[in-house]
Write a protein that holds these residues in place. Sequence first.
Motif, PDB file in Angstrom:
ATOM      1  N   LYS A  60     -10.677   8.994 -10.141  1.00 36.21           N
ATOM      2  CA  LYS A  60     -10.146   9.822  -8.957  1.00 36.21           C
ATOM      3  C   LYS A  60      -9.803   8.475  -7.909  1.00 36.21           C
ATOM      4  CE  LYS A  60     -14.895  10.446  -7.511  1.00 36.21           C
ATOM      5  NZ  LYS A  60     -15.898  11.562  -7.307  1.00 36.21           N
ATOM      6  N   GLY A  61      -9.244   8.983  -7.033  1.00 40.17           N
ATOM      7  CA  GLY A  61      -8.859   8.097  -5.711  1.00 40.17           C
ATOM      8  C   GLY A  61      -8.607   8.799  -4.627  1.00 40.17           C
ATOM      9  N   THR A  62      -9.080   8.143  -3.428  1.00 40.56           N
ATOM     10  CA  THR A  62      -8.975   8.819  -2.040  1.00 40.56           C
ATOM     11  C   THR A  62      -7.705   8.176  -1.521  1.00 40.56           C
ATOM     12  OG1 THR A  62     -10.195   7.221  -1.046  1.00 40.56           O
ATOM     13  CG2 THR A  62     -11.125   8.861  -1.869  1.00 40.56           C
ATOM     14  N   VAL A  63      -7.034   8.903  -0.077  1.00 44.47           N
ATOM     15  CA  VAL A  63      -6.028   8.396   0.501  1.00 44.47           C
ATOM     16  C   VAL A  63      -6.608   6.814   1.262  1.00 44.47           C
ATOM     17  CG1 VAL A  63      -4.784   8.785   2.576  1.00 44.47           C
ATOM     18  CG2 VAL A  63      -5.371  10.426   0.934  1.00 44.47           C
ATOM     19  N   ASP A  64      -7.815   7.050   1.647  1.00 42.59           N
ATOM     20  CA  ASP A  64      -8.212   5.530   2.210  1.00 42.59           C
ATOM     21  C   ASP A  64      -8.442   4.589   1.225  1.00 42.59           C
ATOM     22  OD1 ASP A  64      -8.680   6.834   4.672  1.00 42.59           O
ATOM     23  OD2 ASP A  64     -10.529   7.215   4.642  1.00 42.59           O
ATOM     24  N   ARG A  65      -8.843   4.616   0.229  1.00 42.51           N
ATOM     25  CA  ARG A  65      -8.910   3.481  -0.992  1.00 42.51           C
ATOM     26  C   ARG A  65      -7.376   3.247  -1.201  1.00 42.51           C
ATOM     27  NH1 ARG A  65     -10.171  -0.899  -3.182  1.00 42.51           N
ATOM     28  NH2 ARG A  65      -9.495  -1.169  -5.334  1.00 42.51           N
ATOM     29  N   GLY A  66      -6.534   4.234  -1.397  1.00 47.09           N
ATOM     30  CA  GLY A  66      -5.222   3.951  -1.398  1.00 47.09           C
ATOM     31  C   GLY A  66      -4.518   3.217  -0.536  1.00 47.09           C
ATOM     32  N   ALA A  67      -4.856   3.088   0.742  1.00 50.84           N
ATOM     33  CA  ALA A  67      -4.397   2.539   1.828  1.00 50.84           C
ATOM     34  C   ALA A  67      -4.594   1.101   1.605  1.00 50.84           C
ATOM     35  CB  ALA A  67      -4.549   2.960   3.289  1.00 50.84           C
ATOM     36  N   ASP A  68      -5.866   0.664   1.089  1.00 51.14           N
ATOM     37  CA  ASP A  68      -6.286  -0.508   0.997  1.00 51.14           C
ATOM     38  C   ASP A  68      -5.478  -1.352  -0.154  1.00 51.14           C
ATOM     39  OD1 ASP A  68      -7.785  -0.366   3.118  1.00 51.14           O
ATOM     40  OD2 ASP A  68      -9.635   0.041   1.886  1.00 51.14           O
ATOM     41  N   VAL A  69      -5.243  -0.447  -1.207  1.00 48.04           N
ATOM     42  CA  VAL A  69      -4.863  -0.911  -2.455  1.00 48.04           C
ATOM     43  C   VAL A  69      -3.063  -1.176  -2.195  1.00 48.04           C
ATOM     44  CG1 VAL A  69      -4.260  -0.675  -4.895  1.00 48.04           C
ATOM     45  CG2 VAL A  69      -6.212   0.241  -3.987  1.00 48.04           C
ATOM     46  N   TYR A  70      -2.430  -0.536  -1.393  1.00 48.77           N
ATOM     47  CA  TYR A  70      -1.224  -0.353  -1.023  1.00 48.77           C
ATOM     48  C   TYR A  70      -0.857  -1.624  -0.257  1.00 48.77           C
ATOM     49  CZ  TYR A  70       3.455   1.018   0.668  1.00 48.77           C
ATOM     50  OH  TYR A  70       4.879   1.107   0.757  1.00 48.77           O
ATOM     51  N   ALA A  71      -1.802  -1.696   0.545  1.00 50.76           N
ATOM     52  CA  ALA A  71      -1.688  -2.887   1.589  1.00 50.76           C
ATOM     53  C   ALA A  71      -1.390  -4.135   0.694  1.00 50.76           C
ATOM     54  CB  ALA A  71      -2.495  -2.979   2.760  1.00 50.76           C
ATOM     55  N   GLU A  72      -2.235  -4.171  -0.267  1.00 53.52           N
ATOM     56  CA  GLU A  72      -2.399  -5.650  -0.957  1.00 53.52           C
ATOM     57  C   GLU A  72      -1.492  -5.670  -2.317  1.00 53.52           C
ATOM     58  OE1 GLU A  72      -5.786  -6.925  -3.982  1.00 53.52           O
ATOM     59  OE2 GLU A  72      -6.670  -6.265  -2.192  1.00 53.52           O
ATOM     60  N   GLN A  73      -1.184  -4.658  -2.581  1.00 52.31           N
ATOM     61  CA  GLN A  73      -0.279  -4.559  -3.988  1.00 52.31           C
ATOM     62  C   GLN A  73       1.062  -4.114  -3.835  1.00 52.31           C
ATOM     63  OE1 GLN A  73      -1.269  -5.643  -6.931  1.00 52.31           O
ATOM     64  NE2 GLN A  73      -3.646  -5.519  -6.924  1.00 52.31           N
ATOM     65  N   CYS A  74       1.503  -3.347  -2.649  1.00 51.26           N
ATOM     66  CA  CYS A  74       2.959  -2.841  -2.716  1.00 51.26           C
ATOM     67  C   CYS A  74       3.747  -2.915  -1.421  1.00 51.26           C
ATOM     68  CB  CYS A  74       2.476  -1.161  -2.665  1.00 51.26           C
ATOM     69  SG  CYS A  74       1.302  -0.542  -3.867  1.00 51.26           S
ATOM     70  N   ALA A  75       2.752  -3.106  -0.489  1.00 55.95           N
ATOM     71  CA  ALA A  75       3.608  -3.245   1.026  1.00 55.95           C
ATOM     72  C   ALA A  75       4.675  -4.312   1.047  1.00 55.95           C
ATOM     73  CB  ALA A  75       2.650  -3.225   2.048  1.00 55.95           C
ATOM     74  N   ALA A  76       4.445  -5.401   0.582  1.00 53.94           N
ATOM     75  CA  ALA A  76       5.385  -6.553   0.477  1.00 53.94           C
ATOM     76  C   ALA A  76       6.846  -6.114   0.223  1.00 53.94           C
ATOM     77  CB  ALA A  76       4.873  -7.581  -0.380  1.00 53.94           C
ATOM     78  N   CYS A  77       6.885  -5.241  -0.884  1.00 58.17           N
ATOM     79  CA  CYS A  77       8.266  -4.671  -1.076  1.00 58.17           C
ATOM     80  C   CYS A  77       8.599  -3.204  -0.783  1.00 58.17           C
ATOM     81  CB  CYS A  77       8.467  -4.538  -2.933  1.00 58.17           C
ATOM     82  SG  CYS A  77       8.235  -5.966  -3.562  1.00 58.17           S
ATOM     83  N   HIS A  78       7.726  -2.360  -0.647  1.00 57.55           N
ATOM     84  CA  HIS A  78       8.014  -0.966  -0.268  1.00 57.55           C
ATOM     85  C   HIS A  78       7.540  -0.855   1.337  1.00 57.55           C
ATOM     86  CE1 HIS A  78       8.611   0.450  -4.051  1.00 57.55           C
ATOM     87  NE2 HIS A  78       7.526  -0.038  -4.696  1.00 57.55           N
ATOM     88  N   GLY A  79       7.111  -1.897   2.269  1.00 58.99           N
ATOM     89  CA  GLY A  79       7.008  -1.777   3.644  1.00 58.99           C
ATOM     90  C   GLY A  79       5.699  -1.107   3.869  1.00 58.99           C
ATOM     91  N   THR A  80       5.058  -1.540   5.070  1.00 62.99           N
ATOM     92  CA  THR A  80       3.694  -0.900   5.295  1.00 62.99           C
ATOM     93  C   THR A  80       3.617   0.730   5.192  1.00 62.99           C
ATOM     94  OG1 THR A  80       3.531  -2.723   6.747  1.00 62.99           O
ATOM     95  CG2 THR A  80       2.058  -1.094   7.037  1.00 62.99           C
ATOM     96  N   PHE A  81       4.781   1.213   5.610  1.00 59.59           N
ATOM     97  CA  PHE A  81       4.592   2.695   5.560  1.00 59.59           C
ATOM     98  C   PHE A  81       5.336   3.570   4.622  1.00 59.59           C
ATOM     99  CE2 PHE A  81       3.129   1.159   9.864  1.00 59.59           C
ATOM    100  CZ  PHE A  81       1.984   1.724   9.770  1.00 59.59           C
ATOM    101  N   GLY A  82       5.918   2.532   3.587  1.00 55.62           N
ATOM    102  CA  GLY A  82       6.804   3.122   2.556  1.00 55.62           C
ATOM    103  C   GLY A  82       8.122   3.073   3.029  1.00 55.62           C
ATOM    104  N   GLU A  83       8.491   2.246   4.054  1.00 52.23           N
ATOM    105  CA  GLU A  83       9.886   2.397   4.500  1.00 52.23           C
ATOM    106  C   GLU A  83      10.926   1.586   3.564  1.00 52.23           C
ATOM    107  OE1 GLU A  83       7.466   0.879   6.052  1.00 52.23           O
ATOM    108  OE2 GLU A  83       7.972  -0.692   7.014  1.00 52.23           O
ATOM    109  N   GLY A  84      10.350   0.794   2.706  1.00 54.82           N
ATOM    110  CA  GLY A  84      11.381  -0.280   1.813  1.00 54.82           C
ATOM    111  C   GLY A  84      11.705  -1.266   2.617  1.00 54.82           C
TER     112      GLY A  84
END
Lengths: 223, 414
Positions: A60-84
């Motif tokens: 399982k995973g929470t939104v808060d934990r997801g925000a941390d993983v996202y910032a580290e793993q995803c934001a560089a390409c998909h943008g801080t708020f998913g804007e791409g």
Amino acid sequence: MFSSRKIGLLLAASLAAACARASAAEPGHFGYGSVATPAQIAGWDIDARGEDGTGLPPGKGTVDRGADVYAEQCAACHGTFGEGESRFPKLVGGVGSLRDERPEPTVGSYWPFAPTLWDYINRAMPMPAPHTLSADDVYALTAYILSLNDLVPNEFVADRNSLPKVKMRNRDNFIWTDPRPDTAAAPCMNACVSAADVRIASTAEGRDLTPRTTGPLDTMQPK
Amino acid sequence: MGRRSFLGLGAALTGSLALGAQPATADPAQESPPADAPWSQSIGPGVVDRPYGRPADTEASVIRRNVPWLTAGTESSVSFSPLQELQGIITPNGLFFERHHAGWPSIDPAQHKLMIHGLVERPLLLTMKDILRFPQTTRVHFIECPANGGMNWRAAQMNSLQFSHGMVSCAEWTGVRLSTLLEEVGIKKEAKWAMVEGADGAHMNRSLPLDKCLDDCLVVYAQNGEALRPEQGYPLRLVVPGWEGNVNIKWLRRIKLGEKPWHTREETSKYTDLMPDGTSRGFTWLMDAKSVVTFPCPEKPLDKPGLYEIRGLAWTGNGKVRRVDVSTDGGVNWQAARLHEPILSKALTKFTLPWRWDGQPALVASRVVDETGYVQPTIAQLRAQRGSNSIYHNNSIQTWQVKPDGSVFNVQLA
């Protein structure tokens, strides 16, 4: 002496054997390869089905934990708020845009099934290092991206039971049976249209979008 | 072409050559090559100078090309086949178009395995050695990305044959029928779908109806007689004849049978066709009939008035090409082109038509009719049904505008 019943059984057995030899439809006919063990299958069997989440693993995973993983793993390409960033896909926005001149299909506006998001992150993301996230972190990312799209509340916990229940906005707008052919025409040969009506509606001339097709590879970017 | 028209063409060609003869003031060097060119007066490189071989250095421009502004990077992107330079129905392996979703993996075939499991009697793990032992089948099929022509949905945008139509290629594939492998594992009667998955970084996967798997799909390891190229799925890929390119899973590592489709990202978020009313069509696998004139085209303009051979390619996911018509006046009148053998099911088919160009503006187009009677539509007919946001499955008639100076442009007619 054989009884007639025994002879009958023998005949049936030899007929069955002959059938097995004649037909490739019998499993194991060739006998190549090795039967996959439950442990091997468990190691390879990564898919989760979109519609009902069949195949989603424990965790399982929470939104808060997801925000941390996202910032580290995803934001560089998909943008801080998913804007791409650049031409990488937007994950957020476009709600209500699908009939517009320039629609924006995103997780929020277009994706029909939430478990598909878990499956795709798990199988293909992050692009430079796929298959490196734990199931929990994939659940957390899924929760975070769904929350960015206002599809779940901030306290949402993603797991194998909760994800299939998330109601995606575009879920009921897919037609899964191909309606083509949807154009019918009789192949006219002569005087099909009036020559006076033949009109060029658009031309690629002068558009400056086409890379060169001789010499080295082009690196053009549109103006 | 009949004997009479062939003779007619010969006479016309002679006439054309005579017409093209230079006056006496012409540069003598152009009148005929020297009896002995430099390359005739020396000894050339010997055998195994190029142990694999490669095209002549002067063909260096004949390469796959990409549109740099189209995608964020080259790893999840597409390259286009140089159709303007190809003369047959078989695409050379080095020129076969590419579409990757996470770049192409370098796979050691000794370690590659295919797992078949799910609703089967006897789940199997097969090595490449195992797969090579199964009975072989060889067939010629095209593969086309459903986004081929996608950049021309809204308007004529790409002034190039390579970039407007180059996401189609055709090869001779060798491998084992998927039905053979599925019979070997034993299909449980509840199974209706197969999930096919690649060993690339994206583990690219799609759902396929079991009926199609059992009909004509191939699990192949060879392309045009040699091992698959890494970009084409080495060491093992699926070929799903006549269906959109992305279901032809490359680097095939797993097939799972199930009762229902999976609705993967690549069949929900992508490869679905958005309609003007906001609904989307999913599972639009079939590649409808399409044709394109490959000469003349923007990359291959006309030189001067005279007799030419209009050349092109036609194909259909429905089976065989029945007929191709060609127009030089923007679709007012059409003439049946000559189809060239072999005319194979779900393969590129070549057509030609002699054409005397009088130097006037012309609008050259082709229209295929396939064996089911399906007629290639105009872009206006497609837009009337699907609007212009569906990205995929633009199989419309391509019109090339020929200007009096012989230059050629991609145009769309009203």
